[in-house]
Enzyme design. Sequence first.
Site, short mmCIF file in Angstrom:
data_model
loop_
_atom_site.label_atom_id
_atom_site.label_comp_id
_atom_site.label_asym_id
_atom_site.label_seq_id
_atom_site.Cartn_x
_atom_site.Cartn_y
_atom_site.Cartn_z
CB ILE A 1 -52.79 47.20 -42.76
CG1 ILE A 1 -54.00 47.18 -41.49
CG2 ILE A 1 -51.82 48.17 -42.78
CD1 ILE A 1 -53.33 46.98 -40.24
CB ALA B 1 -48.96 37.04 -44.20
CG ASN C 1 -50.77 32.13 -40.46
OD1 ASN C 1 -50.11 31.72 -41.49
ND2 ASN C 1 -51.55 33.22 -40.84
CE1 TYR D 1 -52.23 39.49 -33.97
CE2 TYR D 1 -52.83 41.36 -32.12
CZ TYR D 1 -52.24 40.92 -33.56
OH TYR D 1 -52.32 41.85 -34.42
N1 LIG Z 1 -56.04 45.79 -37.74
C1 LIG Z 1 -55.49 46.14 -36.80
O1 LIG Z 1 -55.79 46.91 -36.23
C2 LIG Z 1 -54.19 45.79 -36.50
C3 LIG Z 1 -53.68 46.18 -35.27
C4 LIG Z 1 -52.05 45.88 -35.04
C5 LIG Z 1 -51.38 44.87 -35.62
N2 LIG Z 1 -52.14 44.34 -36.89
C6 LIG Z 1 -51.53 43.51 -37.82
O2 LIG Z 1 -51.11 43.92 -39.14
C7 LIG Z 1 -51.34 42.93 -39.94
C8 LIG Z 1 -52.26 42.92 -41.20
O3 LIG Z 1 -53.84 43.09 -40.44
P1 LIG Z 1 -54.94 43.34 -41.29
O4 LIG Z 1 -55.85 43.89 -40.43
O5 LIG Z 1 -54.57 43.84 -42.69
O6 LIG Z 1 -55.31 41.97 -41.63
P2 LIG Z 1 -55.97 41.10 -42.76
O7 LIG Z 1 -56.56 39.86 -42.09
O8 LIG Z 1 -57.14 42.01 -43.53
O9 LIG Z 1 -54.74 40.74 -43.62
C9 LIG Z 1 -53.81 39.56 -43.44
C10 LIG Z 1 -53.65 39.12 -44.76
O10 LIG Z 1 -52.42 38.05 -44.56
C11 LIG Z 1 -53.04 36.98 -45.43
N3 LIG Z 1 -52.59 35.70 -44.74
C12 LIG Z 1 -52.82 35.46 -43.56
N4 LIG Z 1 -52.07 33.98 -43.55
C13 LIG Z 1 -51.22 34.02 -44.56
C14 LIG Z 1 -50.45 32.88 -44.92
N5 LIG Z 1 -49.91 31.91 -44.09
N6 LIG Z 1 -49.62 33.04 -45.99
C15 LIG Z 1 -50.09 34.09 -47.06
N7 LIG Z 1 -51.16 34.91 -46.55
C16 LIG Z 1 -51.49 34.87 -45.34
C17 LIG Z 1 -54.36 37.03 -45.56
O11 LIG Z 1 -55.08 36.49 -46.58
C18 LIG Z 1 -54.81 38.39 -45.49
O12 LIG Z 1 -54.89 38.85 -46.79
C19 LIG Z 1 -51.40 41.50 -39.10
O13 LIG Z 1 -50.08 41.05 -39.10
C20 LIG Z 1 -51.75 41.87 -37.88
O14 LIG Z 1 -51.46 41.18 -36.88
C21 LIG Z 1 -53.37 44.82 -37.27
#
Ligand SMILES: NC(=O)c1ccc[n+]([C@@H]2O[C@H](COP(=O)([O-])OP(=O)(O)OC[C@H]3O[C@@H](n4cnc5c(N)ncnc54)[C@H](O)[C@@H]3O)[C@@H](O)[C@H]2O)c1
Length: 333
Positions: free
Chosen positions: A17, A78, A96, A145
């Site tokens: 995202i 993140a 995290n 979560y």
């Molecule tokens: N995908 C979904 O359906 C969904 C739904 C609701 C909420 N979210 C939230 O949206 C956000 C993004 O989701 P996504 O699907 O893009 O996930 P994703 O795993 O593709 O992206 C998360 C990014 O954060 C980075 N990251 C994680 N821990 C880190 C740290 N300690 N330091 C630096 N970088 C770090 C990862 O390398 C990754 O690039 C998250 O916070 C997730 O909880 C996602």
Amino acid sequence: MAGSAPAVLVTGGAGYIGSHAAKALDHAGYRVIVYDNLVAGHRAAVKYGELVEGDIADVSSLRAVMRQHEVVGVMHFAAFLDVGESVRDPIRYYRNNVIGALGVLEAMAAENVRNFVFSSTCATYGEPLETPITEAHPQKPINSYGETKLAVEHALPHLQAAHGICWIALRYFNASGADPEGEIGEDHSPEIHLIPRTIEAATGGRGLHVFGDDYPTPDGTCLRDYVHVTDLADAHVRALEALRETGKSGAYNLGTGRPHSVRQVIDAVERVTGRTVPWSLAPRRPGDPAVLFASAQKAHAELHWTPQYADLDTIVRTAWDWHRTHPQGYDHQ
Ligand SMILES: NC(=O)c1ccc[n+]([C@@H]2O[C@H](COP(=O)([O-])OP(=O)(O)OC[C@H]3O[C@@H](n4cnc5c(N)ncnc54)[C@H](O)[C@@H]3O)[C@@H](O)[C@H]2O)c1
């Protein structure tokens, strides 16, 4: 090294995202600084802006980046997001998602950065008492979560009072689809989301399990609200701009308000790909509500946000276009 365009720090901007939000920010005239440790992200996903490799636990590194680029706001993506893993390993998730977020906010407080857009989730609501879910629905997560995201939401008003950080928490429902221009897409490993999993099954990969077909829904499978990632990205830019203009904090649901069942997703993938999806029935998973969908009226009214890619076949088509042009994701382009 500050340029003329205002700079925005996008933590997790090498992920699914966040990379779409980086593109939307760039198109809206912002300078994008992606801050990501690549634990789940991809260098090749950073097509807009500069990548700074770093961990959100490293407050001094965050402060240096904020100072160097004179960032006007932070979009904080993140985090870890696998519900099942969060149940097995809550410490990793609290560290995290909660301590990490506090690191970002601590750096913002120290560097006087005032605008914070937070990736929250419908998982903060837990079992729905009624649908569609509005922002006023009680928040009682049923997994760690969801608890980690709610813990950050609860901290935000205190940080506002103490440090003047204005915030918007965006509670996404099921993020899905891919950039309609095909530049970026979804590449999680392992993949846990239904639409890419269904496409994987349709293309000869792992078979698909449908968890329960005896729910009180029209076809017996669970209903969810699939919201296109480009629409989510657009909502983030609107949220940032609303914060910069009004300083008004708050939480907003992001969904289409149109629920689709697991069977309807399978049918859409078969229609769009022209392939058969092999699937088998598996028992219900504990903690899977029958029906989850959003009322996004508040985002519509206050952020003037209307999803442009709300149709399920359109969502699946963009995901399919990404998948067939990147069958191995980012790693083997
Ligand atoms: N995908 C979904 O359906 C969904 C739904 C609701 C909420 N979210 C939230 O949206 C956000 C993004 O989701 P996504 O699907 O893009 O996930 P994703 O795993 O593709 O992206 C998360 C990014 O954060 C980075 N990251 C994680 N821990 C880190 C740290 N300690 N330091 C630096 N970088 C770090 C990862 O390398 C990754 O690039 C998250 O916070 C997730 O909880 C996602």
